[in-house]
Design an enzyme around this catalytic site. Structure first.
Site, mmCIF file in Angstrom:
data_model
loop_
_atom_site.group_PDB
_atom_site.id
_atom_site.type_symbol
_atom_site.label_atom_id
_atom_site.label_comp_id
_atom_site.label_asym_id
_atom_site.label_seq_id
_atom_site.Cartn_x
_atom_site.Cartn_y
_atom_site.Cartn_z
ATOM 1 N N ASP A 161 -19.330 65.830 6.143
ATOM 2 C CA ASP A 161 -19.386 65.512 4.711
ATOM 3 C C ASP A 161 -17.989 65.116 4.248
ATOM 4 O O ASP A 161 -17.013 65.285 4.982
ATOM 5 C CB ASP A 161 -19.890 66.741 3.935
ATOM 6 N N ASP B 3 -20.000 59.769 -0.382
ATOM 7 C CA ASP B 3 -20.561 61.124 -0.392
ATOM 8 C C ASP B 3 -22.087 61.004 -0.401
ATOM 9 O O ASP B 3 -22.666 60.791 -1.455
ATOM 10 C CB ASP B 3 -20.044 61.875 -1.613
ATOM 11 N N HIS C 202 -25.687 64.747 4.667
ATOM 12 C CA HIS C 202 -26.729 64.553 3.643
ATOM 13 C C HIS C 202 -26.850 63.089 3.237
ATOM 14 O O HIS C 202 -25.862 62.359 3.125
ATOM 15 C CB HIS C 202 -26.532 65.484 2.447
ATOM 16 N N GLU D 199 -28.686 67.727 -1.086
ATOM 17 C CA GLU D 199 -27.462 68.536 -0.935
ATOM 18 C C GLU D 199 -26.737 68.659 -2.262
ATOM 19 O O GLU D 199 -26.219 69.705 -2.618
ATOM 20 C CB GLU D 199 -26.544 67.889 0.111
ATOM 21 N N GLU D 200 -26.737 67.555 -3.004
ATOM 22 C CA GLU D 200 -25.921 67.503 -4.224
ATOM 23 C C GLU D 200 -26.448 68.400 -5.345
ATOM 24 O O GLU D 200 -25.760 68.619 -6.333
ATOM 25 C CB GLU D 200 -25.817 66.050 -4.730
ATOM 26 N N HIS E 199 -17.190 61.841 -6.067
ATOM 27 C CA HIS E 199 -18.146 61.890 -7.186
ATOM 28 C C HIS E 199 -17.774 60.896 -8.284
ATOM 29 O O HIS E 199 -17.889 61.193 -9.472
ATOM 30 C CB HIS E 199 -18.284 63.316 -7.752
HETATM 31 ZN ZN LIG Z 1 -21.402 65.601 -0.163
#
Ligand SMILES: [Zn+2]
Length: 345
Positions: free
Chosen positions: A224, A169, A60, A201-202, A312
């Protein structure tokens, strides 16, 4: 390395991926037989293969971030999260607000010195923070409006044997996919192979869901990050993966259970090519693997995951050797795809 730097420097929160999308199109185009984008913004690259089976790779392009939902009468911006933002990671951050032009700002909150005892005890929520652009309200109102994206203002840094950046990410997944495409370029592929850079995606694997419907994969591999919780305070059984221990092969996460035959095949490929690997079970959180498995019928899926500390956050950390292992494993697998049957009997 230069490409990885560029991919992480580009911005694109879920649904507003235009900054990163143009870069990926430019990089992917020379590596595939054909490339298209869809209305949501997914990029679908296709490399022709001999067999009838269809292998779909997905990484992603979107990153977590914030969105402006209010400009107050003093020019401070109120924000809401896009994706899984931990409010503790917002304190004292530098950000970029993507208004009529890019504006630097800081995330502010009331200083400790003026908090009451009661306030001191409370954990801050995203709504308690604001963005300060250091500008008078008239100027802010001219440049910023509701819906503008806010991203971290952080540079890519080499730290020891690792890299640190705001958006591994999943720009590291995109990087692994692009590097794998470079390595298979010009080689005869055993199956039809699609490389998809997905959006949104998130916020719930949305781009992979729609792109997979048309592609109907037999085999799906998400690329990922996964968590590496090999840090002080966590027990051995809670680490999920460890930095520097190689590519992680997904057994399951919160959104998919990998096909056991595909997992065995992936492990066999890694062993044969002497690629360092570890097994991954992520108790919570999902990846595009969930959509690859179910949105286009039923497919055998797993993921090649890049172990990441501090996922994150604005200081996501990955190990150089793991990145290489992930690229090597993906290349080795693509060149063998279709050689095994994954139908469960
Ligand atoms: Zn991810």
């Amino acid at each position: 390395m230069e490409l990885l730097k560029k991919l992480t420097a580009a911005t694109g929160i879920s649904g507003r991926e235009e900054g990163i999308r143009s870069l990926i199109i430019k990089e992917m185009k020379p590596l595939v037989d054909d490339l298209k984008t869809d209305v949501m913004g997914n990029i679908i690259g296709h490399c022709k293969g001999k067999g009838k089976k269809r292998l779909v790779l997905a990484a992603h392009m979107d990153e977590i971030g914030l969105i402006v939902n209010h400009v107050d009468d003093k020019g401070f911006l109120r924000i809401i999260p896009i994706g899984g933002i931990d409010p503790r990671t917002l304190m004292a951050q530098k950000v970029v607000v993507h208004g009529k032009k890019e504006l630097y700002g800081v995330i502010g909150s009331k200083p400790k010195h003026v908090l009451t005892d009661e306030e001191m005890k409370k954990a801050l929520k995203v709504e308690d923070y604001y963005v300060d652009l250091g500008l008078p309200v008239e100027k802010v109102k001219k440049l910023v409006e509701i819906g503008d994206a806010v991203t971290w203002h952080r540079d890519f840094t080499e730290v020891g044997d690792c890299y640190v950046s705001k958006a591994f990410d999943d720009r590291i997944g995109v990087y692994v996919m692009l590097e794998a495409l470079k390595k298979i370029n010009g080689k005869a592929l055993p199956v039809e192979t699609y490389a998809v850079a997905t959006v949104q995606e998130e916020v719930g694997v949305r781009g992979a869901e729609t792109s997979t419907i048309g592609l109907n994969p037999d085999i799906g591999i998400a690329i990922d990050i996964t968590l590496a919780v090999d840090v002080p305070g966590s027990a051995d059984h809670q680490q999920i993966t460890r930095l520097g221990e190689g590519a992680a092969i997904k057994i399951m996460d919160g959104n998919s259970i990998s096909n056991p035959r595909l997992v065995d095949h992936m492990k066999a490929v890694a062993k044969k090519k002497k690629i360092k690997f570890q097994m991954e079970i992520l108790p919570r959180g999902g990846t595009d693997a969930g959509a690859l498995q179910r949105a286009g019928g039923s497919a055998a899926v797993t993921a090649i995951s890049i172990p990441t500390r501090y996922g994150h956050s604005s200081v996501e950390m990955i190990h150089k050797m793991d990145v290489k292992a992930c690229i090597d494993l993906l290349v080795a697998y693509i060149l063998e795809a279709g050689s095994k049957d994954y139908i469960l009997k």
